[in-house]
Design a protein around this motif. Structure first.
Motif, PDB file in Angstrom:
ATOM      1  N   HIS A  77      38.084  46.687  52.192  1.00 53.47           N
ATOM      2  CA  HIS A  77      38.963  45.658  51.602  1.00 53.47           C
ATOM      3  C   HIS A  77      39.023  44.418  52.484  1.00 53.47           C
ATOM      4  O   HIS A  77      39.361  43.358  52.028  1.00 53.47           O
ATOM      5  N   LEU A 110      47.534  42.510  41.326  1.00 54.53           N
ATOM      6  CA  LEU A 110      47.093  43.849  40.931  1.00 54.53           C
ATOM      7  C   LEU A 110      47.902  44.838  41.737  1.00 54.53           C
ATOM      8  O   LEU A 110      47.935  44.757  42.960  1.00 54.53           O
ATOM      9  N   HIS A 172      38.206  56.995  43.198  1.00 52.10           N
ATOM     10  CA  HIS A 172      39.642  57.137  43.513  1.00 52.10           C
ATOM     11  C   HIS A 172      39.993  58.582  43.879  1.00 52.10           C
ATOM     12  O   HIS A 172      40.847  58.824  44.711  1.00 52.10           O
TER      13      HIS A 172
HETATM   14  C1  HEC Z   1      33.872  52.511  45.183  1.00 50.14           C
HETATM   15  C2  HEC Z   1      35.227  52.923  45.029  1.00 50.14           C
HETATM   16  C3  HEC Z   1      36.062  52.384  43.913  1.00 50.14           C
HETATM   17  C4  HEC Z   1      35.711  52.206  42.595  1.00 50.14           C
HETATM   18  C5  HEC Z   1      34.389  52.476  41.918  1.00 50.14           C
HETATM   19  C6  HEC Z   1      36.908  51.680  41.945  1.00 50.14           C
HETATM   20  N1  HEC Z   1      37.932  51.532  42.833  1.00 50.14           N
HETATM   21 FE1  HEC Z   1      39.835  50.948  42.414  1.00 50.14          FE
HETATM   22  N2  HEC Z   1      40.237  50.838  44.346  1.00 50.14           N
HETATM   23  C7  HEC Z   1      39.400  51.290  45.369  1.00 50.14           C
HETATM   24  C8  HEC Z   1      40.015  50.982  46.657  1.00 50.14           C
HETATM   25  C9  HEC Z   1      39.451  51.330  48.014  1.00 50.14           C
HETATM   26  C10 HEC Z   1      41.234  50.329  46.366  1.00 50.14           C
HETATM   27  C11 HEC Z   1      42.237  49.728  47.342  1.00 50.14           C
HETATM   28  C12 HEC Z   1      41.794  48.289  47.532  1.00 50.14           C
HETATM   29  C13 HEC Z   1      42.807  47.454  48.259  1.00 50.14           C
HETATM   30  O1  HEC Z   1      43.958  47.879  48.366  1.00 50.14           O
HETATM   31  O2  HEC Z   1      42.397  46.359  48.696  1.00 50.14           O
HETATM   32  C14 HEC Z   1      41.355  50.290  44.913  1.00 50.14           C
HETATM   33  C15 HEC Z   1      42.458  49.807  44.237  1.00 50.14           C
HETATM   34  C16 HEC Z   1      42.659  49.931  42.884  1.00 50.14           C
HETATM   35  C17 HEC Z   1      43.888  49.622  42.201  1.00 50.14           C
HETATM   36  C18 HEC Z   1      45.164  49.080  42.844  1.00 50.14           C
HETATM   37  C19 HEC Z   1      45.944  50.176  43.509  1.00 50.14           C
HETATM   38  C20 HEC Z   1      47.139  49.581  44.245  1.00 50.14           C
HETATM   39  O3  HEC Z   1      48.267  49.960  43.932  1.00 50.14           O
HETATM   40  O4  HEC Z   1      46.940  48.724  45.141  1.00 50.14           O
HETATM   41  C21 HEC Z   1      43.681  49.841  40.871  1.00 50.14           C
HETATM   42  C22 HEC Z   1      44.671  49.641  39.753  1.00 50.14           C
HETATM   43  C23 HEC Z   1      42.290  50.277  40.731  1.00 50.14           C
HETATM   44  N3  HEC Z   1      41.723  50.325  41.983  1.00 50.14           N
HETATM   45  C24 HEC Z   1      41.682  50.578  39.540  1.00 50.14           C
HETATM   46  C25 HEC Z   1      40.300  50.816  39.448  1.00 50.14           C
HETATM   47  C26 HEC Z   1      39.596  50.911  38.184  1.00 50.14           C
HETATM   48  C27 HEC Z   1      40.244  50.821  36.824  1.00 50.14           C
HETATM   49  C28 HEC Z   1      38.261  51.085  38.487  1.00 50.14           C
HETATM   50  C29 HEC Z   1      37.092  51.217  37.545  1.00 50.14           C
HETATM   51  C30 HEC Z   1      36.854  50.150  36.592  1.00 50.14           C
HETATM   52  C31 HEC Z   1      38.153  51.142  39.929  1.00 50.14           C
HETATM   53  N4  HEC Z   1      39.403  50.964  40.473  1.00 50.14           N
HETATM   54  C32 HEC Z   1      36.963  51.358  40.598  1.00 50.14           C
HETATM   55  C33 HEC Z   1      38.189  51.910  45.226  1.00 50.14           C
HETATM   56  C34 HEC Z   1      37.459  51.937  44.056  1.00 50.14           C
END
Ligand code: HEC
Length: 238
Positions: A77, A110, A172
């Motif tokens: 991140h 978000l 996730h």
């Molecule tokens: C390769 C791993 C990965 C994939 C694929 C991924 N995510 Fe994530 N997601 C993360 C990570 C790591 C974070 C935390 C990022 C941050 O906080 O900067 C995150 C954060 C989020 C959050 C916010 C959570 C919060 O409360 O801060 C949401 C909602 C989310 N993702 C939805 C999705 C959705 C829907 C998809 C598919 C379309 C997706 N993600 C695909 C790794 C992934």
């Protein structure tokens, strides 16, 4: 003047104009305000859809290949300025949201009630909790509220972020920085919200100005009609 008031046709004309004007002043603000809110709501939902499409594109076309074929590149991140680190799909939304907010004055956020470890200490305020609770219950997953931000009126539209692809679920569920039990998420789950906050004060003030102009035009027209009628009568009598 007494004669003028006694003239029934003339009097009923003036009264009708006054009643119509009052009607205009009651309904037009309500209609224009509703239209403004509806348009901004639609625009907000569109913007969120665009962000989601962009992220889906990134998941399908970038993350999969990077994971398989580029072992030296990792997701993070905090990727800016860091060698061999690129943003997670959702980090692209955080980054783009900041860019949009800085450039357009429209804020994007978000969040969810299940943050990863890096945001574990984040406290959602009452309004954010309300948006999440509402979108979870609401079948369409959309929350719309007028609100005050820094004493300025804004429209907040929060749209559910669904687990739309297996890659979301897999990443996730298995991520080392998760704060939930393995296997918690499944396809179609409401994972969080993307919220758009749009200032609406200028737009609403614009409508008030338009309404004032209409009021002035109606008053002027009414006065001119009364005056012309008055002088015509005098002329006829004279
Ligand atoms: C390769 C791993 C990965 C994939 C694929 C991924 N995510 Fe994530 N997601 C993360 C990570 C790591 C974070 C935390 C990022 C941050 O906080 O900067 C995150 C954060 C989020 C959050 C916010 C959570 C919060 O409360 O801060 C949401 C909602 C989310 N993702 C939805 C999705 C959705 C829907 C998809 C598919 C379309 C997706 N993600 C695909 C790794 C992934």
């Amino acid at each position: 003047m007494v004669k003028l008031i006694k003239d029934r046709t003339f009097l009923s004309g003036v009264i009708s104009i006054i009643i119509i004007s009052m009607g205009i002043f009651y309904f037009i603000p309500k209609i224009t305000e509703k239209n403004t809110i509806d348009t901004i709501t639609k625009n907000s939902i569109n913007s969120v859809e665009q962000m989601k499409l962009m992220r889906a594109y990134y998941v399908d076309n970038v993350t999969k290949d990077i994971k398989e074929y580029a072992p030296n590149i990792s997701f993070n991140h905090t990727h800016e300025g860091a060698d061999s680190k690129i943003p997670y799909p959702t980090t692209t939304i955080h980054d783009l949201s900041k860019l949009f907010s800085d450039n357009t004055g429209i804020k994007f956020r978000l969040y969810s009630d299940f943050p990863f470890k890096n945001r574990e200490n984040r406290k959602l305020d009452e309004k954010e909790q309300e948006a999440i609770a509402f979108t979870k219950k609401n079948p369409e997953g959309i929350y719309v509220r007028r609100d005050l931000l820094n004493e300025k009126e804004v429209l907040r539209v929060a749209v559910t972020d669904y687990m739309t692809s297996q890659s979301c679920v897999d990443c996730h569920n298995s991520h080392p920085e998760k704060t939930w039990k393995e296997g918690k998420w499944k396809l179609g789950d409401k994972r969080g919200v993307i919220e758009v906050i749009t200032p609406i004060e200028d737009e609403l003030n614009g409508h008030k100005k338009l309404l004032n102009t209409i009021l002035i035009i109606i008053c002027l027209t009414l006065s001119i009609v009364v005056l012309i009628n008055f002088f015509l009568r005098k002329h006829e009598e004279g």
